[in-house]
Scaffold this active site. Structure first.
Site, short mmCIF file in Angstrom:
data_model
loop_
_atom_site.label_atom_id
_atom_site.label_comp_id
_atom_site.label_asym_id
_atom_site.label_seq_id
_atom_site.Cartn_x
_atom_site.Cartn_y
_atom_site.Cartn_z
N GLU A 143 0.80 -1.24 0.00
CA GLU A 143 0.00 0.00 0.00
C GLU A 143 0.84 1.29 0.00
OE1 GLU A 143 -2.70 -0.46 3.32
OE2 GLU A 143 -3.48 -2.35 2.56
N ASN A 184 2.17 -5.23 -3.05
CA ASN A 184 0.76 -5.56 -2.78
C ASN A 184 -0.04 -4.28 -2.51
OD1 ASN A 184 -1.19 -7.70 -2.08
ND2 ASN A 184 -1.07 -6.93 0.01
N HIS A 220 -10.42 -6.52 -1.53
CA HIS A 220 -11.46 -6.39 -0.50
C HIS A 220 -12.68 -5.80 -1.23
CE1 HIS A 220 -8.83 -7.48 2.73
NE2 HIS A 220 -7.92 -6.65 2.25
N GLU A 250 -6.06 -10.89 -0.94
CA GLU A 250 -6.79 -10.65 0.32
C GLU A 250 -8.30 -10.56 0.08
OE1 GLU A 250 -5.31 -7.28 2.55
OE2 GLU A 250 -3.24 -7.67 1.97
N ASP A 252 -12.17 -10.62 0.19
CA ASP A 252 -13.37 -10.86 0.99
C ASP A 252 -14.47 -10.01 0.38
OD1 ASP A 252 -12.56 -8.34 2.00
OD2 ASP A 252 -11.90 -9.18 3.91
#
Ligand code: G3I
Length: 336
Positions: A143, A184, A220, A250, A252
């Site tokens: 990030e 990432n 996400h 990651e 979800d």
């Protein structure tokens, strides 16, 4: 005889995400959270039955693994890495350089550029060195970009300057030349100023010989936002053209903020999971698909949003959800 015993073994072996993924050498993973890992046998069983890749959700972050300037705490990550290797799973190390989850000793003092450079180098080399040969891929930098494509103002940028990113990759490579090294981020899956800036950085690193192997796309998501899957394919393709791997790192899918009946929301969630996996399976350079958690009740989302949610593949009774079935079907349909 060998053939019959093989058939019998396959018959006995329960179908699972990892089984169907492994047939094609694909990695399907989940992030592991320390409390359920330590306390919940059913949780550990799902991990080893269903996944062939684990990411350590929090325990390798700077504040956790390097809590004092002169001491490291490898206890929990060592247990998780050992568990993964015993169960024939790979591990993604998360994460060496980030603006968040930093220890007080680092943030409460003003270090000079020289001091902070040495601190970061020592941190990376100590942590990566400790796990040399055991970690399949590291999220080296996490990030580092804002949505407008500029570099995020953080302690590393402010004190070391933009070179901190490439230095981190070089130091990680020195400490474990066989580990794959990833950048990432989130909201970088489509084509936008942030994803363009990240692509240009990675391309520039490849041209300069900085050791970068892949880019992680967190994903996400929420059933209330739509995704442009064509653009994601286009983005993954430009990485393939420069010899860089991509992974969903990651994923979800939040189901809160919707007025649809709950069953319908779970179907929409399943659809989003399967379309995203489909994009990955269609992209020859996409090597892994990781969900951010396993069982809904341990997800970070309710704590973060202050709202109940059910973003993962298993419900609070450890039953697989439509999202699980959709991923299974997608893997099965795409297996050779
Ligand atoms: O362990 C303490 C516990 O002792 C204490 O009682 C409790 C009270 O709040 O906090 C616990 O620590 C929390 C930890 O998660 C474990 O649950 C921290 O406060 C909380 O800040 C931490 O949040 C994590 C967050 O990153 C910050 O590190 C989330 O679990 C984790 O899912 C989240 O993961 C990030 C990725 O690393 C990067 N991408 C985004 C993703 C979601 O934010």
């Amino acid at each position: 005889m060998f053939f019959f015993s093989f058939l019998y073994k396959s018959f006995l072996e329960k179908n699972s995400l990892r089984k169907v993924a492994s047939e094609d050498g694909f990695l399907v993973g989940a992030s592991v959270s320390s409390i359920p890992f330590l306390e919940d046998e059913k949780y550990r069983k799902i991990l080893k039955d269903e996944f062939n890749l684990l990411t350590i959700e929090n325990d390798m972050k700077f504040a956790k693994i390097h809590p004092q300037r002169d001491s490291y705490n490898f206890v929990i990550p060592d247990l998780i890495v050992e568990f993964a290797l015993e169960n024939d799973m790979k591990v993604r190390g998360h994460t060496l350089v980030w603006h968040a989850t930093l220890p007080d000793w680092l943030t409460y003092k003003n270090y000079s550029k020289e001091e902070l450079t040495i601190i970061l180098k020592n941190h990376i080399q100590e942590v990566v060195g400790h796990y040399r040969g055991k970690i399949y891929a590291w999220d080296v930098v996490n990030e580092a970009y804002n949505d407008d494509g500029t570099l995020r103002e953080n302690i590393w940028l402010k004190t070391i300057g933009p070179a901190y990113i490439e230095l981190a990759f070089k130091w990680a490579h020195e400490a474990d030349p066989n580990a794959l090294l990833f950048y990432n981020d989130y909201s970088n899956e489509g084509i936008n100023p942030k994803s363009n800036a990240i692509f240009e950085m990675v391309k520039n690193f490849k041209n300069k010989g900085i050791p970068v192997n892949g880019v992680g796309f967190q994903m996400h998501s929420s059933i209330t936002y739509s995704k442009n899957y064509e653009k994601i394919i286009e983005n993954f393709k430009r990485y393939r053209n420069i010899g860089v791997d991509v992974q969903i790192t990651e994923m979800d899918v939040k189901v809160q903020h919707s007025h649809a009946p709950y069953d319908r929301r779970l179907e929409q969630q399943a659809d989003m999971y399967s379309k995203t996996l489909n994009v990955c399976l269609l992209s020859s350079n996409c090597s892994a698909f990781v969900t951010w958690g396993v069982v809904d009740k341990y997800s970070w989302i309710p704590g973060f949003t202050g709202q109940k949610d059910a973003p993962l593949l298993f419900d609070n009774q450890y039953r697989s959800k439509p999202s699980y079935d959709a991923l299974y079907k997608e893997l099965e349909e795409n297996s050779n």
